[in-house]
Design an enzyme around this catalytic site. Structure first.
Site, PDB file in Angstrom:
ATOM      1  N   LYS A 196      12.516  38.462  50.143  1.00  0.00           N
ATOM      2  CA  LYS A 196      12.373  38.017  48.758  1.00  0.00           C
ATOM      3  C   LYS A 196      11.504  38.984  47.956  1.00  0.00           C
ATOM      4  O   LYS A 196      11.878  39.414  46.860  1.00  0.00           O
ATOM      5  CB  LYS A 196      11.767  36.612  48.733  1.00  0.00           C
ATOM      6  CG  LYS A 196      11.300  36.120  47.376  1.00  0.00           C
ATOM      7  CD  LYS A 196      12.427  35.901  46.401  1.00  0.00           C
ATOM      8  CE  LYS A 196      11.904  35.192  45.147  1.00  0.00           C
ATOM      9  NZ  LYS A 196      12.930  35.121  44.085  1.00  0.00           N
ATOM     10  N   VAL A 223      -2.960  30.260  38.656  1.00  0.00           N
ATOM     11  CA  VAL A 223      -1.847  29.709  37.892  1.00  0.00           C
ATOM     12  C   VAL A 223      -1.204  28.560  38.661  1.00  0.00           C
ATOM     13  O   VAL A 223      -0.653  27.628  38.079  1.00  0.00           O
ATOM     14  CB  VAL A 223      -0.808  30.798  37.560  1.00  0.00           C
ATOM     15  CG1 VAL A 223       0.428  30.215  36.885  1.00  0.00           C
ATOM     16  CG2 VAL A 223      -1.432  31.869  36.665  1.00  0.00           C
ATOM     17  N   HIS A 280      -3.882  27.686  13.859  1.00  0.00           N
ATOM     18  CA  HIS A 280      -5.028  27.751  14.761  1.00  0.00           C
ATOM     19  C   HIS A 280      -5.321  26.340  15.272  1.00  0.00           C
ATOM     20  O   HIS A 280      -6.041  25.570  14.642  1.00  0.00           O
ATOM     21  CB  HIS A 280      -6.225  28.352  14.040  1.00  0.00           C
ATOM     22  CG  HIS A 280      -5.899  29.644  13.333  1.00  0.00           C
ATOM     23  ND1 HIS A 280      -5.625  30.802  14.006  1.00  0.00           N
ATOM     24  CD2 HIS A 280      -5.744  29.912  12.006  1.00  0.00           C
ATOM     25  CE1 HIS A 280      -5.338  31.764  13.137  1.00  0.00           C
ATOM     26  NE2 HIS A 280      -5.404  31.245  11.918  1.00  0.00           N
ATOM     27  N   HIS A 303      -5.189  20.724  32.492  1.00  0.00           N
ATOM     28  CA  HIS A 303      -3.832  21.248  32.280  1.00  0.00           C
ATOM     29  C   HIS A 303      -2.895  20.230  32.917  1.00  0.00           C
ATOM     30  O   HIS A 303      -2.492  20.343  34.064  1.00  0.00           O
ATOM     31  CB  HIS A 303      -3.673  22.619  32.940  1.00  0.00           C
ATOM     32  CG  HIS A 303      -2.254  23.135  32.915  1.00  0.00           C
ATOM     33  ND1 HIS A 303      -1.524  23.248  31.757  1.00  0.00           N
ATOM     34  CD2 HIS A 303      -1.443  23.550  33.910  1.00  0.00           C
ATOM     35  CE1 HIS A 303      -0.325  23.719  32.047  1.00  0.00           C
ATOM     36  NE2 HIS A 303      -0.247  23.908  33.341  1.00  0.00           N
TER      37      HIS A 303
END
Length: 353
Positions: free
Chosen positions: A63, A142, A192, A199
């Site tokens: 992979k 992440v 903004h 998260h």
């Protein structure tokens, strides 16, 4: 040829039609995990010129060899970054930034926090190997749940404060700005507004400090000065009414918090946008930008919160997270921030963190 010896093209002059590509930033980026997210991080970094050298590491030899080749074939048409990688962790040696994407993927209907136990175990095995190869790197998580994993990684690494953090709500903030831009017909870069907290499901927008240009979002009116179609038809006082009601703001916040589930349901994973978000954070580190980004780092005494990692506006530079910023919040936002911290703390407690 083994994947650990996959072709390692050197930077070369790009063809004329690639002249618009950004020249690569100095510095070496390592991406751990060659799945959908890791490959997207490497691809986005290559296209954006985020790093001079990009190494992709994965234990799946075939992979990772294929992904390295695929990236390398396109590199001369982008910024010309050096593309290397393989199934030997030594391929990341000397990295300045390590982005960790390895771990079990989030399945349809599964929350990020459901993944916690499995991915903490993976991280416990992986982190010592990465530190041995890149002891001076900044580490960016992440892999989900990134907040919980950041606490685990920070404890495992024992590095100076700020050198281990997560991508946090950088992507969620981008989703929010895109959605507001779509709704209001304004360029996203002029909006903004920031998502903070976990998260995940308990994240929320900081509406009280959101602006469009210099105008507070809660005071924004549409082009005709009207709140909605009914107001535009002539209701009294419409010219002074905000374009977004409190109810619509609540719906937008909920929509953004659940955006990943819709993408996962449709295509099996979120990968493209998080690849761009991670590349943007890498640039802030390697260029020592001291950019303000809502990344997730372990907090100590932030709004009374300690012992968890969660996203708040932070200054990101060469040393990682250099400072977390105390931003104005109304009482409702502070209550939601504390609730988000409690949700994360409960998961950490269940894992012994």
């Amino acid at each position: 040829m083994s994947a650990s010896h996959a072709p390692q093209p050197r930077p070369s002059s790009a063809p004329d039609h690639a002249s618009a590509a950004a020249p690569p930033t100095g510095g070496r980026l390592a991406v751990v995990g060659a799945g959908a997210v890791g490959s997207s991080v490497a691809y986005a970094a290559m296209l954006r010129g985020s790093a001079r050298s990009i190494a992709l590491y994965d234990i799946r030899a075939e992979k990772v060899r294929a992904e390295v080749l695929d990236l390398a074939h396109g590199s001369p048409l982008a910024g010309g970054a050096e593309i290397t990688g393989g199934d030997d962790v030594a391929c990341i040696a000397g990295a300045d930034v390590v982005v960790i994407t390895a771990g079990a993927a989030q399945a349809p209907g599964q929350t990020r926090l459901d993944l916690a136990g499995t991915n903490v175990k993976i991280l416990e095995s992986l982190m010592p190997q990465l530190l041995a190869q890149a002891p001076d790197a900044v580490f960016i998580l992440v892999t989900n749940p990134c907040d919980v994993l950041t606490v685990a990684a920070d404890a495992l690494a024992g590095l100076p404060r700020g050198r281990v953090f997560a991508s946090g709500t950088v992507l969620d903030t981008s989703r929010l700005r895109w959605r507001l831009a779509e709704r209001l017909g304004i360029a996203p870069r002029s909006i903004h507004a920031t998502i903070i907290g976990e998260h995940g499901d308990s994240e929320f927008p900081l509406w009280s400090s959101a602006h469009i240009g210099q105008v507070p979002l809660r005071d924004w009116t549409d082009g005709a000065g009207a709140a909605d179609a009914a107001g535009a038809a002539g209701s009294a006082g419409a010219a002074d009414s905000p374009a977004l009601s409190r109810e619509e703001l609540d719906r937008l916040g909920h929509e953004v918090a659940g955006a990943a589930y819709e993408v996962i349901q449709g295509k099996g994973a979120t990968n493209l946008a998080i690849g761009v978000a991670a590349a943007r954070i890498v640039e802030a580190v390697l260029r020592d930008e001291r950019a303000v980004l809502p990344v997730s780092s372990p907090l100590t005494g932030y709004q009374g919160i300690s012992g968890v990692a969660m996203s708040v506006p932070s200054i990101v530079g060469r040393a990682g997270v250099e400072r977390t910023l105390e931003v104005p919040m109304d009482e409702g936002e502070r209550t939601r921030l504390l609730a988000s911290a409690d949700a994360l703390r409960e998961v950490q407690r269940s894992l012994g963190l």
